[in-house]
Design an enzyme around this catalytic site. Structure first.
Site, mmCIF file in Angstrom:
data_model
loop_
_atom_site.group_PDB
_atom_site.id
_atom_site.type_symbol
_atom_site.label_atom_id
_atom_site.label_comp_id
_atom_site.label_asym_id
_atom_site.label_seq_id
_atom_site.Cartn_x
_atom_site.Cartn_y
_atom_site.Cartn_z
ATOM 1 N N GLU A 92 -7.386 6.654 13.210
ATOM 2 C CA GLU A 92 -8.482 5.844 12.710
ATOM 3 C C GLU A 92 -8.177 5.405 11.303
ATOM 4 O O GLU A 92 -7.512 6.169 10.574
ATOM 5 C CB GLU A 92 -9.810 6.909 12.623
ATOM 6 C CG GLU A 92 -11.004 6.265 12.006
ATOM 7 C CD GLU A 92 -12.099 7.466 11.625
ATOM 8 O OE1 GLU A 92 -12.525 8.203 12.464
ATOM 9 O OE2 GLU A 92 -12.143 7.547 10.344
ATOM 10 N N TYR A 104 0.952 0.622 11.755
ATOM 11 C CA TYR A 104 0.490 0.899 13.096
ATOM 12 C C TYR A 104 1.066 0.108 14.011
ATOM 13 O O TYR A 104 0.970 0.243 15.178
ATOM 14 C CB TYR A 104 -0.888 1.526 12.998
ATOM 15 C CG TYR A 104 -1.243 2.569 12.062
ATOM 16 C CD1 TYR A 104 -0.364 3.648 11.834
ATOM 17 C CD2 TYR A 104 -2.239 2.582 11.603
ATOM 18 C CE1 TYR A 104 -0.736 4.559 10.772
ATOM 19 C CE2 TYR A 104 -2.698 3.506 10.376
ATOM 20 C CZ TYR A 104 -1.958 4.536 10.335
ATOM 21 O OH TYR A 104 -2.143 5.575 9.207
HETATM 22 C C1 LIG Z 1 0.171 2.873 4.798
HETATM 23 C C2 LIG Z 1 1.281 3.379 4.114
HETATM 24 C C3 LIG Z 1 1.432 5.030 4.377
HETATM 25 C C4 LIG Z 1 2.577 2.563 4.536
HETATM 26 O O1 LIG Z 1 3.619 3.307 4.007
HETATM 27 P P1 LIG Z 1 5.021 2.727 3.171
HETATM 28 O O2 LIG Z 1 5.873 3.770 3.062
HETATM 29 O O3 LIG Z 1 4.738 1.691 1.972
HETATM 30 O O4 LIG Z 1 5.380 1.981 4.637
HETATM 31 P P2 LIG Z 1 6.673 1.575 5.092
HETATM 32 O O5 LIG Z 1 7.500 1.017 3.868
HETATM 33 O O6 LIG Z 1 7.307 2.331 5.956
HETATM 34 O O7 LIG Z 1 6.363 -0.093 5.941
HETATM 35 C C5 LIG Z 1 6.746 0.062 7.197
HETATM 36 C C6 LIG Z 1 6.149 -1.592 7.761
HETATM 37 O O8 LIG Z 1 4.659 -1.218 7.461
HETATM 38 C C7 LIG Z 1 4.250 -2.647 7.152
HETATM 39 N N1 LIG Z 1 3.414 -2.468 5.770
HETATM 40 C C8 LIG Z 1 3.604 -1.440 4.858
HETATM 41 N N2 LIG Z 1 2.958 -1.738 3.864
HETATM 42 C C9 LIG Z 1 2.429 -3.000 4.068
HETATM 43 C C10 LIG Z 1 1.722 -3.920 3.156
HETATM 44 N N3 LIG Z 1 1.258 -3.405 2.026
HETATM 45 N N4 LIG Z 1 1.497 -5.199 3.632
HETATM 46 C C11 LIG Z 1 1.867 -5.415 4.773
HETATM 47 N N5 LIG Z 1 2.741 -4.657 5.752
HETATM 48 C C12 LIG Z 1 2.956 -3.815 5.349
HETATM 49 C C13 LIG Z 1 5.475 -3.353 7.256
HETATM 50 O O9 LIG Z 1 5.625 -4.184 8.441
HETATM 51 C C14 LIG Z 1 6.536 -2.707 6.799
HETATM 52 O O10 LIG Z 1 7.876 -3.168 7.072
HETATM 53 P P3 LIG Z 1 8.641 -3.849 6.075
HETATM 54 O O11 LIG Z 1 8.427 -3.366 4.617
HETATM 55 O O12 LIG Z 1 10.218 -4.002 6.649
HETATM 56 O O13 LIG Z 1 7.941 -5.239 6.298
HETATM 57 C C15 LIG Z 1 0.908 3.364 2.425
HETATM 58 O O14 LIG Z 1 0.751 2.177 2.366
HETATM 59 C C16 LIG Z 1 0.220 4.339 1.905
HETATM 60 O O15 LIG Z 1 0.233 5.465 1.630
HETATM 61 N N6 LIG Z 1 -1.220 3.726 1.852
HETATM 62 C C17 LIG Z 1 -2.382 4.695 1.164
HETATM 63 C C18 LIG Z 1 -3.026 5.502 1.996
HETATM 64 C C19 LIG Z 1 -3.219 4.891 3.589
HETATM 65 O O16 LIG Z 1 -3.906 3.904 3.546
HETATM 66 N N7 LIG Z 1 -2.795 5.558 4.493
HETATM 67 C C20 LIG Z 1 -3.176 5.401 5.837
HETATM 68 C C21 LIG Z 1 -4.588 5.787 6.135
HETATM 69 S S1 LIG Z 1 -4.900 5.435 7.874
#
Ligand SMILES: CC(C)(COP(=O)(O)OP(=O)(O)OC[C@H]1O[C@@H](n2cnc3c(N)ncnc32)[C@H](O)[C@@H]1OP(=O)(O)O)[C@@H](O)C(=O)NCCC(=O)NCCS
Length: 137
Positions: A92, A104
């Protein structure tokens, strides 16, 4: 990673939904089917029950985001879900969480349902929750 460390990292990552306390992590980690995948800068918490696995939360330290760690943790969650017998993964996410939604979508999750006005932010309008699923087979 201790429950205190999990709670501290969770608080750095989330304002909404509200961050979970160390006591809540202790309770969750002792609940049926719950498992943790962790690295130094983040973690994924999952729960597998009766062939369905739920991503309870996913967090990467803001200072370490956009380096592939979220994708790696999500993959580790899916691998352990399969090992535990899950054929479906679900989660979710807030409709305004563009980073998580992007992650996702590119990893194969599709929207299965929507809970309208589900989250209440500190300020502003209520926000929909998007439910997403992915086949693990
Ligand atoms: C969501 C979260 C876990 C992503 O972690 P991350 O380590 O930054 O993600 P990744 O580096 O593996 O990103 C993989 C892909 O996701 C997408 N992505 C990740 N962050 C993004 C952003 N801020 N904006 C757009 N696309 C994004 C991109 O396609 C990215 O690939 P790319 O960097 O080659 O373009 C992180 O932003 C986070 O912890 N957010 C706060 C907590 C949260 O919202 N958790 C999810 C709750 S449902």
């Amino acid at each position: 990673m201790t429950p205190d460390a999990l709670a501290a990292l969770h608080a750095r990552c989330f304002a909404m939904p509200r961050p979970w306390s160390a006591a809540e992590f202790v309770s969750l980690l002792s609940s049926k089917g719950v498992f943790l995948q962790r690295i130094a800068a983040g973690f994924a918490l999952g729960r597998e029950i009766a062939g369905e696995s739920e991503l309870l939360t996913l967090a990467v330290d803001p200072a370490m985001q956009r380096q592939g760690l979220g994708r790696r943790l999500l993959s580790a969650f899916e691998t352990e879900s399969r090992e535990r017998g899950a054929t479906i993964a679900q989660l979710e996410v807030a409709a305004t969480n563009t980073a998580a939604l992007a992650l996702y979508k590119i990893t194969g999750y599709t929207e299965s349902d929507r809970r309208l006005r589900y989250y209440t932010p500190a300020q502003g309008d209520k926000i929909d929750a998007i439910l997403m699923r992915k086949s693990l087979i």
